[in-house]
Design a protein around this motif. Structure first.
Motif, PDB file in Angstrom:
ATOM      1  N   GLN A 180      -7.799  -5.163   8.262  1.00  0.00           N
ATOM      2  CA  GLN A 180      -7.521  -4.894   6.854  1.00  0.00           C
ATOM      3  C   GLN A 180      -8.398  -5.744   5.937  1.00  0.00           C
ATOM      4  O   GLN A 180      -8.832  -5.284   4.871  1.00  0.00           O
ATOM      5  CB  GLN A 180      -6.038  -5.152   6.560  1.00  0.00           C
ATOM      6  CG  GLN A 180      -5.608  -4.846   5.141  1.00  0.00           C
ATOM      7  CD  GLN A 180      -5.760  -3.374   4.756  1.00  0.00           C
ATOM      8  OE1 GLN A 180      -5.764  -2.493   5.614  1.00  0.00           O
ATOM      9  NE2 GLN A 180      -5.898  -3.102   3.465  1.00  0.00           N
ATOM     10  N   GLY A 204      -1.371  -0.983   7.507  1.00  0.00           N
ATOM     11  CA  GLY A 204      -2.062  -0.900   6.236  1.00  0.00           C
ATOM     12  C   GLY A 204      -3.025   0.266   6.120  1.00  0.00           C
ATOM     13  O   GLY A 204      -3.217   1.044   7.065  1.00  0.00           O
ATOM     14  N   PRO A 205      -3.694   0.403   4.971  1.00  0.00           N
ATOM     15  CA  PRO A 205      -4.608   1.514   4.696  1.00  0.00           C
ATOM     16  C   PRO A 205      -5.767   1.625   5.668  1.00  0.00           C
ATOM     17  O   PRO A 205      -6.319   2.710   5.862  1.00  0.00           O
ATOM     18  CB  PRO A 205      -5.117   1.202   3.279  1.00  0.00           C
ATOM     19  CG  PRO A 205      -4.047   0.370   2.664  1.00  0.00           C
ATOM     20  CD  PRO A 205      -3.498  -0.458   3.778  1.00  0.00           C
ATOM     21  N   ASP A 256       3.510  -4.850   6.348  1.00  0.00           N
ATOM     22  CA  ASP A 256       2.444  -4.586   5.374  1.00  0.00           C
ATOM     23  C   ASP A 256       2.347  -5.673   4.309  1.00  0.00           C
ATOM     24  O   ASP A 256       1.269  -6.232   4.087  1.00  0.00           O
ATOM     25  CB  ASP A 256       2.626  -3.215   4.730  1.00  0.00           C
ATOM     26  CG  ASP A 256       1.939  -2.113   5.522  1.00  0.00           C
ATOM     27  OD1 ASP A 256       1.293  -2.430   6.536  1.00  0.00           O
ATOM     28  OD2 ASP A 256       2.043  -0.943   5.127  1.00  0.00           O
ATOM     29  N   ASP A 280      -5.821   4.523   8.384  1.00  0.00           N
ATOM     30  CA  ASP A 280      -6.275   5.870   8.036  1.00  0.00           C
ATOM     31  C   ASP A 280      -7.692   5.915   7.486  1.00  0.00           C
ATOM     32  O   ASP A 280      -8.388   6.919   7.633  1.00  0.00           O
ATOM     33  CB  ASP A 280      -5.321   6.488   7.010  1.00  0.00           C
ATOM     34  CG  ASP A 280      -3.950   6.764   7.592  1.00  0.00           C
ATOM     35  OD1 ASP A 280      -3.876   7.327   8.694  1.00  0.00           O
ATOM     36  OD2 ASP A 280      -2.951   6.399   6.939  1.00  0.00           O
ATOM     37  N   LYS A 281      -8.132   4.830   6.877  1.00  0.00           N
ATOM     38  CA  LYS A 281      -9.464   4.816   6.275  1.00  0.00           C
ATOM     39  C   LYS A 281     -10.555   4.399   7.253  1.00  0.00           C
ATOM     40  O   LYS A 281     -11.712   4.780   7.105  1.00  0.00           O
ATOM     41  CB  LYS A 281      -9.474   3.896   5.061  1.00  0.00           C
ATOM     42  CG  LYS A 281      -8.614   4.407   3.906  1.00  0.00           C
ATOM     43  CD  LYS A 281      -8.736   3.514   2.676  1.00  0.00           C
ATOM     44  CE  LYS A 281      -7.931   4.068   1.513  1.00  0.00           C
ATOM     45  NZ  LYS A 281      -8.054   3.218   0.303  1.00  0.00           N
TER      46      LYS A 281
END
Length: 381
Positions: A239, A259-260, A183, A263-264
């Protein structure tokens, strides 16, 4: 991981003489391509890996489509990088001069380029962890030959070696990091990619990156920028799109996601292109990411392939005379049995078709379902 990869691949170089010249295949698209290496320094950011606290400085290669002039051969990578790779491989019995022997075909005449109305669409590329951007030169040159201005990036201290125009080199220190460190490493890469895109709106930078442009921003179509990457570079592409909405679409070549963005998800179009053993069923990050993609999405799988099929390694292997036994070892562990030229043709054909959809809205039959011409590609989702 990268050491194991290199350990396997280096067997292929044993039979190569020190003074041999090995020509590599040229691109097949309608455009010739110029290559140009440049350094970009981010004066607003301290390099987190530099013990001396210097500014973050990335190396990039630009691939510019042109339609004029001759195409003499040039070296595959600059001298210090080639020497470093040779010395790194030497402990496995690699003759010195191996990487210096590779030659590629590249347009060199400084003539005004032909460009489509509105300029060439821009494609940014991020490589695998501990892998030089130069190990994707043939793939990216092929993409550029179809009318895209491609910019590949070396992430310092991440790539195995980064060679700068003044001759200094930076060696990688992240090759053996654990997955828990991916990450933060990826976040540094993301900042590199955003910085690069910011810089491409500067007339002086464009003049340096694309010498044929003479600073003309109209050479490029900066409202149609896409991003792709291999392995951790593919995760970087996803990302980067999450934190910067200027990208028209993205492509992940066989990279586990981090990384985010997992889920996003994303609202922009995105392609996942994997090796034979990599799908949503085997990679939870892909399954979660897929469920959160809100735009156009496609998952493809390449038969007879391995992780490093999505690089120049298969072509480099085929360019050398190696025994069947050595070839089988390399294929089984790293590059698959699809073959170098076939891999390059299939991968770039689907990349180009996808990019043309992202930037022009052109719907290719390649993206609509299985192709008779490309039975090696499976439509997974």
């Amino acid at each position: 991981m990268i050491r194991a990869i290199l350990h396997s691949i280096t067997f292929l170089f044993i039979s190569l003489g020190q003074t041999a010249i090995v020509p590599l295949p040229s691109s097949t698209g309608p455009c010739d391509v110029t290559l140009h290496a440049s350094e970009l320094v981010d004066m607003s950011r301290t390099d987190p890996y530099d013990l001396k606290g210097g500014q973050r400085s990335i190396m990039v290669t630009t691939f510019t489509p042109v339609n004029c002039g001759s195409v003499p051969s040039t070296s595959y990578m600059p001298n210090a990088t080639a020497k470093y790779e040779d010395e790194r491989f030497q402990s496995f019995g690699v003759p010195l001069g191996t990487f210096e022997s590779f030659r590629i075909q590249t347009q060199t005449q400084q003539l005004p380029p032909f460009r489509p109305h509105g300029g060439y669409p821009v494609v940014l590329f991020s490589p695998a962890l501990a892998t030089s951007r130069l190990m994707y030169t043939l793939l990216l040159q092929e993409v550029a030959s179809h009318g895209f201005a491609v910019v590949s990036v070396d992430h310092p201290y991440d790539a195995d070696i980064v060679e700068y125009p003044d001759g200094r080199t930076v060696l990688g220190i992240l090759g053996n990091i654990s997955t828990t460190e991916y990450d933060p490493a990826m976040n540094v890469r993301v900042k590199d990619m955003v910085f690069l895109l910011d810089q491409m709106h500067d007339e002086k930078v464009i003049r340096d990156l694309f010498p044929l442009s003479q600073g003309n921003l109209h050479l490029l179509s900066l409202d149609r920028v896409t991003i792709l990457g291999h392995s951790l570079g593919g995760a970087t592409a996803a990302q980067t799109m999450l934190v910067d909405n200027r990208f028209a679409g993205g492509i992940n070549l066989d990279g586990e996601l981090w990384g985010p963005v997992v889920d996003k998800g994303l609202s922009s179009p995105f392609l996942l292109f994997s090796n034979t053993n990599h799908t949503q069923a085997t990679d939870p990050s892909w399954a979660i990411f897929w469920s959160h993609l809100r735009g156009w999405k496609l998952e493809l799988q390449l038969s007879q392939s391995k992780h490093y099929t999505f690089s120049d390694f298969p072509v480099l292997v085929d360019a050398l005379s190696v025994s069947d036994e050595v070839r089988q070892i390399i294929q089984a562990n790293r590059i698959g049995t699809i073959g170098g030229l076939r891999a390059k043709d299939v991968i770039t054909s689907y990349i180009v078709a996808t990019l043309q959809y992202f930037v022009y809205g052109h719907t290719s039959e390649l993206l609509s379902g299985p192709s008779v011409a490309y039975p090696d590609v499976k439509f997974v989702s």
